[in-house]
Design an enzyme around this catalytic site. Sequence first.
Site, PDB file in Angstrom:
ATOM      1  N   TYR A  51       0.931  -1.314  -0.244  1.00 29.45           N
ATOM      2  CA  TYR A  51       0.187   0.202  -0.413  1.00 29.45           C
ATOM      3  C   TYR A  51       0.731   1.367   0.022  1.00 29.45           C
ATOM      4  CZ  TYR A  51      -2.774   4.191   1.796  1.00 29.45           C
ATOM      5  OH  TYR A  51      -3.477   4.990   1.890  1.00 29.45           O
TER       6      TYR A  51
ATOM      7  N   LYS B 261       1.177   3.635  -2.738  1.00 33.07           N
ATOM      8  CA  LYS B 261       0.618   5.312  -3.169  1.00 33.07           C
ATOM      9  C   LYS B 261       2.142   6.148  -3.274  1.00 33.07           C
ATOM     10  CE  LYS B 261      -2.996   6.552  -1.944  1.00 33.07           C
ATOM     11  NZ  LYS B 261      -4.478   7.028  -2.233  1.00 33.07           N
TER      12      LYS B 261
END
Length: 322
Positions: free
Chosen positions: A134, A138
Site C-alpha cells: 500500500y 501510494k
Amino acid sequence: MTVLVTGASGFLGRATAAAVHDAGHAVRTFQRRPSGVPGVDDVLGTVTDAGALERAVEGVDAVVHLAAKVSLAGDPAEFVRVNVDGTRALLGAARAAGARRFVFVSSPSVAHTGSSLAGVGADVAEPARARGEYARTKAAAERLALAADTPGFAVVAVRPHLVWGPGDTQLVGRIVERARAGRLPLLDSGAALIDTLYVDNAASAMVAALEHAADDGVHGSAYVVTNGEPRPVAELLAGICAASGVPEPRWHVAAGVARAAGSVVEAVWRVRPGQDEPPMTRFLAEQLSTAHWFDQRRTRADLHWTPSVSIDEGLARLAAGR
C-alpha cells in the site's frame, strides 16, 4: 465548482463528499457502490475502467481522489493496478475533460521507512523505501500526481494521518475487535508519540486543499494533515477502547518480536492469504512502536485550515455514538 470525489463509499470519502457539498460545490462521486451521501450525483465504476472514468470526469472542474486499494496485505499487482495505474488514468482523464484542480489523497506512510518521524513535515515520497505494498504504491502514485502539476492543472497531495471517528470500521473497528478478543497488545511500553486526525477535521482539510489548490506555493506540494495533538500509543488506544466500551490493552510485546512475527505472517499470507487482514505485519509493528508526529505549521498556513474537533471531543463523540 463541480467536484468529482472518488472513493466516496469509504469512511473518509463519504465525509469528504459531504463536506465539499456543504461548502457549496456541486459534487459527483465515483466508486463501486452508492455513496449514501445526500445531495450528490453518484457515478458507479472503478478507476481501472477507462469508459467509466470518462463518464465520471465529464464537465468537472476539480477532482478529489480518495479511491485506492487499502490493505496490510494482498496481491502486489492489484495494488499497482488500482493505486498507480488507476491514478495515472484518472489524471489523464481529468486533464482531458478540462478539470483545473486535482487533490490527491495520499498517506504519511509514503515517507515512512521504519524509523521514528518526530516533528517532521511532508518529506519526499519514497516508493523504493516505503513499507508494504500500500505505502509503496501510494508513494509512486503521489509522485505521478505531483509531476502532473502544470499551469492550469493545479495538483496538491494531502496526507491525512490515522483518520478515525464514529462509524469507522477500519482503525476504530479493528482496535475494538481485537481489544474485545484480548488480542490487542502494547508494543514495548506504548510510549511512542503518534498523531491522529478526527474525521471531521480530515474532511475540512480536503475542502481547504481543494479551494487553495491553485494558490502560489501550494500547487505541486504535499501536506501531512493531523490534529496536531500527538499522544502516546497506549493513551490513544485506551481512550478509543474506553469510548467504545471494551477493555484497554494490558499486555506488552517487545517491538522487535512483533516485527519478526509480522515478517513471518506476511510470508505466510503471500502463500495462503486469510479472509481478513493479517493479525500483524512488519509495517503495523513499526507503526505501533515508533513515533510519528508532524509539524503542522506549513499545512495550516498554506491551506488556511485548523482542526475544529479536538482529540478529547472526538473521543466523547465516539462514546456518544456507540
